[in-house]
Design a protein around this motif. Structure first.
Motif, PDB file in Angstrom:
ATOM      1  N   ALA A 168     -80.764  28.257  89.190  1.00 52.54           N
ATOM      2  CA  ALA A 168     -81.868  27.351  88.882  1.00 52.54           C
ATOM      3  C   ALA A 168     -83.212  28.034  89.111  1.00 52.54           C
ATOM      4  O   ALA A 168     -84.150  27.875  88.319  1.00 52.54           O
ATOM      5  CB  ALA A 168     -81.760  26.084  89.725  1.00 52.54           C
TER       6      ALA A 168
ATOM      7  N   ARG B  38     -88.455  30.412  82.513  1.00 55.85           N
ATOM      8  CA  ARG B  38     -89.097  29.350  81.725  1.00 55.85           C
ATOM      9  C   ARG B  38     -90.612  29.376  81.910  1.00 55.85           C
ATOM     10  O   ARG B  38     -91.379  29.217  80.956  1.00 55.85           O
ATOM     11  CB  ARG B  38     -88.532  27.984  82.117  1.00 55.85           C
ATOM     12  CG  ARG B  38     -87.140  27.711  81.612  1.00 55.85           C
ATOM     13  CD  ARG B  38     -86.754  26.235  81.712  1.00 55.85           C
ATOM     14  NE  ARG B  38     -85.400  26.046  81.237  1.00 55.85           N
ATOM     15  CZ  ARG B  38     -84.314  26.134  82.000  1.00 55.85           C
ATOM     16  NH1 ARG B  38     -84.452  26.370  83.291  1.00 55.85           N
ATOM     17  NH2 ARG B  38     -83.124  25.972  81.484  1.00 55.85           N
TER      18      ARG B  38
ATOM     19  N   ASP C 258     -84.791  27.923  75.897  1.00 56.87           N
ATOM     20  CA  ASP C 258     -83.781  26.876  75.727  1.00 56.87           C
ATOM     21  C   ASP C 258     -82.369  27.432  75.921  1.00 56.87           C
ATOM     22  O   ASP C 258     -81.427  26.669  76.170  1.00 56.87           O
ATOM     23  CB  ASP C 258     -83.885  26.248  74.338  1.00 56.87           C
ATOM     24  CG  ASP C 258     -85.064  25.285  74.231  1.00 56.87           C
ATOM     25  OD1 ASP C 258     -85.589  24.889  75.295  1.00 56.87           O
ATOM     26  OD2 ASP C 258     -85.460  24.943  73.099  1.00 56.87           O
TER      27      ASP C 258
ATOM     28  N   ARG D 216     -79.176  25.026  82.760  1.00 53.05           N
ATOM     29  CA  ARG D 216     -79.858  24.039  83.604  1.00 53.05           C
ATOM     30  C   ARG D 216     -78.843  23.493  84.608  1.00 53.05           C
ATOM     31  O   ARG D 216     -78.343  22.371  84.440  1.00 53.05           O
ATOM     32  CB  ARG D 216     -80.436  22.915  82.751  1.00 53.05           C
ATOM     33  CG  ARG D 216     -81.554  23.356  81.822  1.00 53.05           C
ATOM     34  CD  ARG D 216     -82.131  22.186  81.033  1.00 53.05           C
ATOM     35  NE  ARG D 216     -83.201  22.599  80.157  1.00 53.05           N
ATOM     36  CZ  ARG D 216     -84.484  22.699  80.508  1.00 53.05           C
ATOM     37  NH1 ARG D 216     -84.827  22.377  81.750  1.00 53.05           N
ATOM     38  NH2 ARG D 216     -85.402  23.083  79.659  1.00 53.05           N
TER      39      ARG D 216
END
Length: 285
Positions: free
Chosen positions: A55, A62, A80, A84
């Motif tokens: 994470a 990101r 993308d 996640r």
């Protein structure tokens, strides 16, 4: 950008920097122009890592690609393709009030020696501030020598993310600091000096664990952050307001503070039963 616009802490900047450098190395130095397929392959190499680490790495990438897009350095955002993982915040480890008493009893035993050892006075000041004010380790070791005044029951410090906050300082803590400060040169920059700088977080960690062992508490259960958790949990158990606790701990988001409401669910149930307006209408048990 993270430092100037977001006010990110130094440790956060270091962690993001490490994650980005490792990602760049894995992609042969082409992180900035990597496409979604390359990012997906990079993430495939994280399978053996914990969800929390994945994470953090994904968040760093990101933020990096979001920065590139915002500044017009690339038109698309390939993030993308990053995983996640669901991360569940663990309940904080804490100590009971009885265990805290044992730690301070061990310090008191040392302070009974005459004349008192300056290192014991330092240990007393460190623990009074850790448990009595809920300071983070970095905040504690980097307190300036003149920051705590004998006649002022609070300290204004700049904590995580460069945010200033007011921290309460108990009478006990101010007395302990005064006793220790008498052993610190007046021209010293730090309250807890060590060499050319201040006491390190690693050394603080070692001191805390050594005292835990002396108090008969397993050292792996005690750390500076565990004492901060104990400060927060015991205040909440004593009826402290959650917003006030958030301010004292320096949490930017109250969701971070709310984790302490899960530590003692039994007490919260009793609180509702005793103080809720409908309590008088409830049938006797």
């Amino acid at each position: 950008m993270l430092a100037a616009e977001r006010g990110a802490a130094r440790n956060t900047l270091a962690a993001y920097g490490t994650d980005l450098r490792l990602a760049s190395q894995a992609l042969g130095g082409h992180l900035g122009d990597a496409d979604a397929a390359a990012i997906g392959r990079l993430a495939d190499g994280w399978d053996a890592l914990s969800p929390a680490t994945v994470a953090r790495k994904a968040a760093a990438l990101r933020r990096f690609f979001g920065f590139l897009v915002d500044d017009g350095l690339r038109a698309d955002d390939p993030s993308d393709a990053l995983p996640r993982p669901g991360t569940r915040r663990a309940l904080p480890k804490i100590l009971s009030a009885a265990e805290i008493d044992r730690l301070f009893a061990a310090i008191d035993d040392r302070l009974k020696r005459m004349p008192p050892d300056p290192l014991d006075l330092r240990l007393s000041a460190l623990f009074e501030l850790l448990y009595g004010s809920g300071l983070r380790a970095t905040e504690l070791v980097s307190i300036p020598r003149a920051a705590i005044h004998p006649d002022r029951p609070f300290l204004i410090l700049k904590g995580k993310g460069g945010r200033e906050r007011l921290v309460p300082i108990s009478d006990r803590a101010r007395a302990a600091v005064a006793a220790w400060r008498a052993n610190v040169p007046e021209d010293a920059t730090w309250l807890f000096p060590s060499g050319k700088s201040h006491l390190s977080r690693v050394r603080l960690y070692q001191l805390v664990r050594a005292l835990a062992a002396a108090a008969g508490i397993p050292p792996d259960r005690v750390s500076p952050h565990v004492l901060r958790h104990a400060f927060a949990t015991h205040l909440l158990e004593g009826g402290a307001d959650l917003r006030a606790l958030q301010a004292m701990l320096g949490h930017a988001d109250i969701a971070t503070t709310e984790i302490y409401t899960h530590v003692d669910s039994r007490r919260l149930v009793e609180l509702v039963n005793q103080r809720h307006p409908l309590a008088e209408l409830m049938p006797p048990s």
